[in-house]
Design an enzyme around this catalytic site. Sequence first.
Site, mmCIF file in Angstrom:
data_model
loop_
_atom_site.group_PDB
_atom_site.id
_atom_site.type_symbol
_atom_site.label_atom_id
_atom_site.label_comp_id
_atom_site.label_asym_id
_atom_site.label_seq_id
_atom_site.Cartn_x
_atom_site.Cartn_y
_atom_site.Cartn_z
ATOM 1 N N ASP A 194 46.107 -43.709 -109.844
ATOM 2 C CA ASP A 194 45.070 -44.722 -107.985
ATOM 3 C C ASP A 194 43.249 -43.620 -108.608
ATOM 4 O O ASP A 194 42.795 -42.917 -109.430
ATOM 5 C CB ASP A 194 45.361 -43.632 -106.825
ATOM 6 C CG ASP A 194 44.389 -44.178 -105.743
ATOM 7 O OD1 ASP A 194 43.525 -44.944 -105.993
ATOM 8 O OD2 ASP A 194 45.424 -43.860 -104.590
ATOM 9 N N THR A 254 44.092 -49.458 -102.053
ATOM 10 C CA THR A 254 45.184 -48.715 -102.895
ATOM 11 C C THR A 254 46.520 -49.656 -102.204
ATOM 12 O O THR A 254 47.125 -49.545 -103.318
ATOM 13 C CB THR A 254 44.463 -47.474 -102.266
ATOM 14 O OG1 THR A 254 43.482 -46.951 -102.437
ATOM 15 C CG2 THR A 254 46.142 -46.612 -102.533
ATOM 16 N N ASN A 260 44.124 -52.385 -97.289
ATOM 17 C CA ASN A 260 44.432 -50.998 -96.842
ATOM 18 C C ASN A 260 44.426 -51.273 -95.306
ATOM 19 O O ASN A 260 45.596 -50.917 -94.018
ATOM 20 C CB ASN A 260 43.487 -49.971 -97.289
ATOM 21 C CG ASN A 260 43.666 -49.641 -98.205
ATOM 22 O OD1 ASN A 260 44.404 -50.093 -99.130
ATOM 23 N ND2 ASN A 260 42.435 -48.503 -98.529
ATOM 24 N N LYS A 286 50.315 -39.986 -101.582
ATOM 25 C CA LYS A 286 49.580 -40.844 -100.126
ATOM 26 C C LYS A 286 50.727 -41.720 -99.757
ATOM 27 O O LYS A 286 51.512 -41.879 -100.900
ATOM 28 C CB LYS A 286 48.244 -42.164 -101.021
ATOM 29 C CG LYS A 286 47.147 -41.478 -101.365
ATOM 30 C CD LYS A 286 46.178 -42.560 -101.710
ATOM 31 C CE LYS A 286 44.453 -42.140 -101.510
ATOM 32 N NZ LYS A 286 43.884 -42.844 -102.331
ATOM 33 N N ASP A 287 51.246 -41.857 -98.365
ATOM 34 C CA ASP A 287 51.999 -42.713 -98.006
ATOM 35 C C ASP A 287 52.362 -44.263 -98.398
ATOM 36 O O ASP A 287 53.549 -44.770 -99.247
ATOM 37 C CB ASP A 287 52.492 -42.653 -96.554
ATOM 38 C CG ASP A 287 50.877 -42.767 -95.989
ATOM 39 O OD1 ASP A 287 49.616 -43.702 -96.849
ATOM 40 O OD2 ASP A 287 51.071 -42.772 -93.769
ATOM 41 N N ASP A 344 41.402 -40.656 -106.846
ATOM 42 C CA ASP A 344 41.038 -41.793 -106.560
ATOM 43 C C ASP A 344 40.221 -40.132 -105.372
ATOM 44 O O ASP A 344 39.356 -40.829 -104.996
ATOM 45 C CB ASP A 344 41.722 -42.349 -105.424
ATOM 46 C CG ASP A 344 41.295 -42.431 -104.523
ATOM 47 O OD1 ASP A 344 41.180 -44.302 -104.915
ATOM 48 O OD2 ASP A 344 41.774 -43.037 -103.091
ATOM 49 N N HIS A 386 36.017 -40.779 -104.873
ATOM 50 C CA HIS A 386 35.541 -41.746 -103.541
ATOM 51 C C HIS A 386 34.546 -39.879 -103.492
ATOM 52 O O HIS A 386 32.812 -39.856 -102.358
ATOM 53 C CB HIS A 386 36.542 -41.008 -102.419
ATOM 54 C CG HIS A 386 37.358 -42.728 -102.236
ATOM 55 N ND1 HIS A 386 36.668 -44.137 -101.754
ATOM 56 C CD2 HIS A 386 38.564 -43.059 -102.359
ATOM 57 C CE1 HIS A 386 37.602 -44.706 -102.413
ATOM 58 N NE2 HIS A 386 38.507 -44.005 -102.414
ATOM 59 N N HIS A 432 43.722 -49.578 -108.802
ATOM 60 C CA HIS A 432 42.402 -50.058 -108.720
ATOM 61 C C HIS A 432 41.611 -49.677 -109.497
ATOM 62 O O HIS A 432 42.098 -48.553 -110.188
ATOM 63 C CB HIS A 432 42.125 -50.758 -106.744
ATOM 64 C CG HIS A 432 41.623 -49.353 -106.509
ATOM 65 N ND1 HIS A 432 40.946 -48.448 -106.953
ATOM 66 C CD2 HIS A 432 42.575 -48.869 -105.452
ATOM 67 C CE1 HIS A 432 41.857 -47.144 -106.094
ATOM 68 N NE2 HIS A 432 42.219 -47.305 -105.473
#
Length: 553
Positions: A44, A83, A104, A165-166, A294, A298, A340
Amino acid sequence: MLKRVAAALLLATAIPVMAQGPAPAPASTVPATPPKLIVAISVDQFSADLFSEYRQYYAGGLKRLTEGAVFPRGYQSHAATETCPGHSTILTGSRPSRTGIVANNWIDLGTARADKTVYCAEDESQPGSSSDNYVASPMHLKVPTLGGRMKLANPATRVVSIAGKDRAAIMMGGPTADQVWWLGGPQGYVSYKGIATPPLVAKVNEAMAQRLAQANPGFELPQQCVSKDFAVKAGDRSVGTGRFAREAGDFKAFRVSPEQDAMTLAFAAAAIESMDLGKQAQTDIISIGLSATDYIGHSYGTEGTESCIQVARLDQELGAFFDRLDKDGIDYAVVLTADHGGHDLPERHRMNAMPMESRVDAALTPKALNATIAQKVGMPGRTLIWADGAAGDLYFDRGLSAAERTKVEAETLKLLRAHPQVQAVFTKAEIAATPSPTGRPENWSLIQEARASFYPERSGDLLVLLKPNIMSIPERAVMGAVATHGSPWDMDRRVPILFWRKGMRHFEQPLGVETVDILPSLAALIDLPVPQGEIDGRCLDLIAGDGDSCARR
């Protein structure tokens, strides 16, 4: 078996650097027989820029992958570089215009619930569901994944998806996956499948709890990271010098660190061993979503010690993961890419020769924009505009009359198109009238990128695209995330695409390809027919020189 798995999990999540064996020497060509296991990895926010910046230092798993078929200029070719849309392209062969995953979150003004925002991996049919309190589900994904197609062709195929992540696990695994797991919180990995926690997952969660209960004193700073070790002030935060030290029990710090990826890879390796993936007659597939890059991007940006340490640790952990597969004697093929890219925080860019970098004007945020337009059209206090941020899809309220809607749209377009931070604004009609793009993605126009993200039932009435030097997080909002992605520009669109299998001859193709090309390329390796009219991607020939891996289909 479970005792061996538990021991391996604890070993894999230990803080000291794992010992690395030498990367296998490149061989001659792609083997003629299908691999027994496909390993599809998404890192990610692993931009092509980040991949290239540290490439000379790779010594573990990333080094191994650079000795296969390397496409350093891969593209998440659509405009909505987030994402969920990105993960929806990787194993479907389809752009968001076909997967239906336009962002998202999107706005559904037709829903009866108070929360009009819909999360991409949310089951809206559940009572009381909202975009931030939901039961996860693949219901919004409109196309099958590679695993789904494999299972349809041969029901014996095992399809497993594990991620941080889900939305990563769900979008790569799809609705027919046998096992879908993601890191749900301090309690460990959870699933939407509604199955009882199997012994393997219980052991994984136990191992994670033990790791979390121990403090992490931090990671050593690799030599290539020393020059990045200086503080940058962003809002009320100082970033750029972190080592990921954390106190015992601090789950947030665990999640935003290399420890999370180590745990996810350990889980994946244990799943492969315990389920004997790749050891039966059919080809199996496991998708792995590594989310730490990711979270770190962030939280700290992409150019500090934090991101530098993360890439070094990722290389090491991937090396250990591949070594475990090698020891099990599995014939596996790997693809690694990203959902991404990402952009560093403007405060550090300005320190590093980019004085034009800035944050988005707060006047462009949905609440402020709505107030301005409402005042201009003589409807103060009304909600006329719905959006999830200062850029992306914008929706006009359905309660407007035709005359009011025309007036509101005209004023909004006038304001946005005159704003110095806005590159382009497209109407829904303009995007819908644009043919789906063809040709190499580096040559597309902005409206073609927008078309690749456009799904009429979910996309907005306007699409707002900021200029490339504008970070979409306003100045007053940087107390949480300091940097982000989501733009139509190359720093967010470009990602590496790396294929590796024992026996491949290395080659590198610097021209642009798309992540939607991954599915047909892998399908060709396992002789799985995929009708071209059902996908957007094309098969990439993974044989260097003479021969064509795509011709085997």
